[in-house]
Design a protein around this motif. Structure first.
Motif, PDB file in Angstrom:
ATOM      1  N   LEU A  49       0.824  -1.207   0.000  1.00 52.16           N
ATOM      2  CA  LEU A  49       0.000   0.000   0.000  1.00 52.16           C
ATOM      3  C   LEU A  49       0.858   1.257   0.000  1.00 52.16           C
ATOM      4  O   LEU A  49       0.543   2.242  -0.684  1.00 52.16           O
ATOM      5  CB  LEU A  49      -0.931  -0.005   1.221  1.00 52.16           C
ATOM      6  N   THR A  50       1.949   1.229   0.742  1.00 48.51           N
ATOM      7  CA  THR A  50       2.871   2.374   0.762  1.00 48.51           C
ATOM      8  C   THR A  50       3.489   2.590  -0.615  1.00 48.51           C
ATOM      9  O   THR A  50       3.574   3.719  -1.112  1.00 48.51           O
ATOM     10  CB  THR A  50       3.978   2.149   1.806  1.00 48.51           C
ATOM     11  N   TYR A  51       3.907   1.495  -1.241  1.00 47.45           N
ATOM     12  CA  TYR A  51       4.483   1.564  -2.597  1.00 47.45           C
ATOM     13  C   TYR A  51       3.463   2.108  -3.588  1.00 47.45           C
ATOM     14  O   TYR A  51       3.779   2.984  -4.408  1.00 47.45           O
ATOM     15  CB  TYR A  51       4.938   0.159  -3.005  1.00 47.45           C
ATOM     16  N   LEU A  52       2.234   1.601  -3.522  1.00 53.05           N
ATOM     17  CA  LEU A  52       1.192   2.058  -4.444  1.00 53.05           C
ATOM     18  C   LEU A  52       0.862   3.529  -4.216  1.00 53.05           C
ATOM     19  O   LEU A  52       0.632   4.279  -5.175  1.00 53.05           O
ATOM     20  CB  LEU A  52      -0.061   1.202  -4.271  1.00 53.05           C
ATOM     21  N   LEU A  73      -4.401   3.388   4.433  1.00 55.88           N
ATOM     22  CA  LEU A  73      -3.370   3.397   5.463  1.00 55.88           C
ATOM     23  C   LEU A  73      -3.724   4.421   6.531  1.00 55.88           C
ATOM     24  O   LEU A  73      -4.332   5.453   6.236  1.00 55.88           O
ATOM     25  CB  LEU A  73      -2.010   3.747   4.860  1.00 55.88           C
ATOM     26  N   GLU A  74      -3.322   4.122   7.754  1.00 52.00           N
ATOM     27  CA  GLU A  74      -3.534   5.051   8.858  1.00 52.00           C
ATOM     28  C   GLU A  74      -2.363   4.914   9.821  1.00 52.00           C
ATOM     29  O   GLU A  74      -2.138   3.833  10.372  1.00 52.00           O
ATOM     30  CB  GLU A  74      -4.853   4.744   9.561  1.00 52.00           C
ATOM     31  N   ASN A  75      -1.615   5.999   9.976  1.00 55.64           N
ATOM     32  CA  ASN A  75      -0.428   5.987  10.841  1.00 55.64           C
ATOM     33  C   ASN A  75       0.545   4.877  10.442  1.00 55.64           C
ATOM     34  O   ASN A  75       1.144   4.209  11.298  1.00 55.64           O
ATOM     35  CB  ASN A  75      -0.836   5.828  12.307  1.00 55.64           C
ATOM     36  N   GLY A  76       0.690   4.691   9.119  1.00 52.68           N
ATOM     37  CA  GLY A  76       1.642   3.718   8.611  1.00 52.68           C
ATOM     38  C   GLY A  76       1.219   2.270   8.736  1.00 52.68           C
ATOM     39  O   GLY A  76       2.040   1.361   8.541  1.00 52.68           O
TER      40      GLY A  76
END
Length: 296
Positions: A153-156, A169-172
């Motif tokens: 999700l971070t990559y996207l 995402l929420e707070n990583g």
């Protein structure tokens, strides 16, 4: 009523693919991404076949459907017709690539289970979170399902801004309230385990396994209190499965409402198994729609 998209999928599959989906093509307006886990986290070496990401950027963004394959499952070869139905229902879809061998049923059995009645819950905790000491599988902390999902999700969010992936995402960490969890066989059990401990948008367990605490006694974790309320739980199995009665018993133990349990019974094509038929047979399109509900 089956809408035009579902009908089109059904016609194509029935006439050309005999309920198999290896040749299935997503609609042209869907965005399809195949992303190797190592691209999202360089520590990942095992189970590095690509995650499958599917969504329609022309549609109003809805919930994320996280799907977890069963034992030996390859994300890129997942049940694409089911995913198309999910996108048409308003979801963005991730079929997650994770370590799915050996399966819990291959490890937590016989003498191992006799010595440790909590084997299955410890196994699933290790595979999902990677934060406990369970020496019977070689999974590393970075291999865990939640880490793989978070890093994807971070990559996207950084590389596919049209998908607005940061909203999941929420707070990583995964924003579980925006995520419906689902899966088949071992993956269905993983989805259920997650939903027990996190308030998810929905949980759909397709033939999700048959964990035991001891011989002929289903696992204790099935009876644990669920953070996700029972009205958001759904489970399916095929009546021809050898473990059908055990799967149904696990659903009852988890408190899934009776009308949310789907005993599929369409004929299984020759050479195929009832165990995977629930996610592969387009004849269940109406049931898939009911199981998924509206994603947006």
């Amino acid at each position: 009523m089956i809408n035009k998209l579902i009908l089109l999928i059904a016609v194509v599959l029935f006439h050309n693919y005999s309920f198999g989906q290896s040749g299935y093509q997503f609609p042209e307006n869907y965005t399809i991404l195949n992303i190797e886990p190592a691209k999202t986290d360089s520590r990942i070496k095992e189970a590095n076949t690509p995650h499958l990401v599917v969504y329609n950027q022309q549609a109003k963004q809805g919930k994320l459907l996280l799907f977890l394959p069963g034992t030996g499952g390859i994300a890129a070869k997942g049940p694409k017709a089911l995913f198309s139905v999910a996108v048409s229902q308003g979801y963005q879809v991730i079929n997650l690539s994770y370590i799915n061998t050996p399966a819990v049923a291959q490890i937590c059995r016989g003498e191992v289970l006799e010595k440790n009645s909590k084997c299955t819950s410890q196994f699933r905790t290790m595979r999902i979170y990677g934060n406990n000491n369970f020496s019977l599988i070689d999974d590393q902390e970075h291999d865990a399902i939640v880490n793989r999902l978070t890093k994807l999700l971070t990559y996207l969010a950084e590389n596919d801004t049209k998908g607005n992936w940061g909203s999941y995402l929420e707070n990583g960490e995964p924003k579980w309230s925006e995520i419906a969890v689902s899966g088949q066989s071992q993956g269905g059990g993983m989805a259920a385990f997650i939903a027990k401990e996190h308030l998810v948008a929905r949980v759909i367990d397709f033939s999700g396994g048959w964990d035991y605490s001891r011989k002929k006694e289903i696992a204790g974790w099935y009876f644990n209190k669920s953070v996700t309320p029972s009205n958001l739980w759904y489970g399916t199995y095929h009546v021809t499965e050898p473990a059908a009665k055990v799967i149904e018993a696990s659903y009852v133990a988890m408190g899934i409402p009776k009308d949310h349990i789907y005993p599929f019974d369409l004929p299984v094509p020759k050479g195929k198994k009832g165990h995977s038929n629930g996610v592969r047979n387009i004849g269940y399109a109406d049931q898939w729609i009911a199981l998924l509900g509206k994603g947006n």
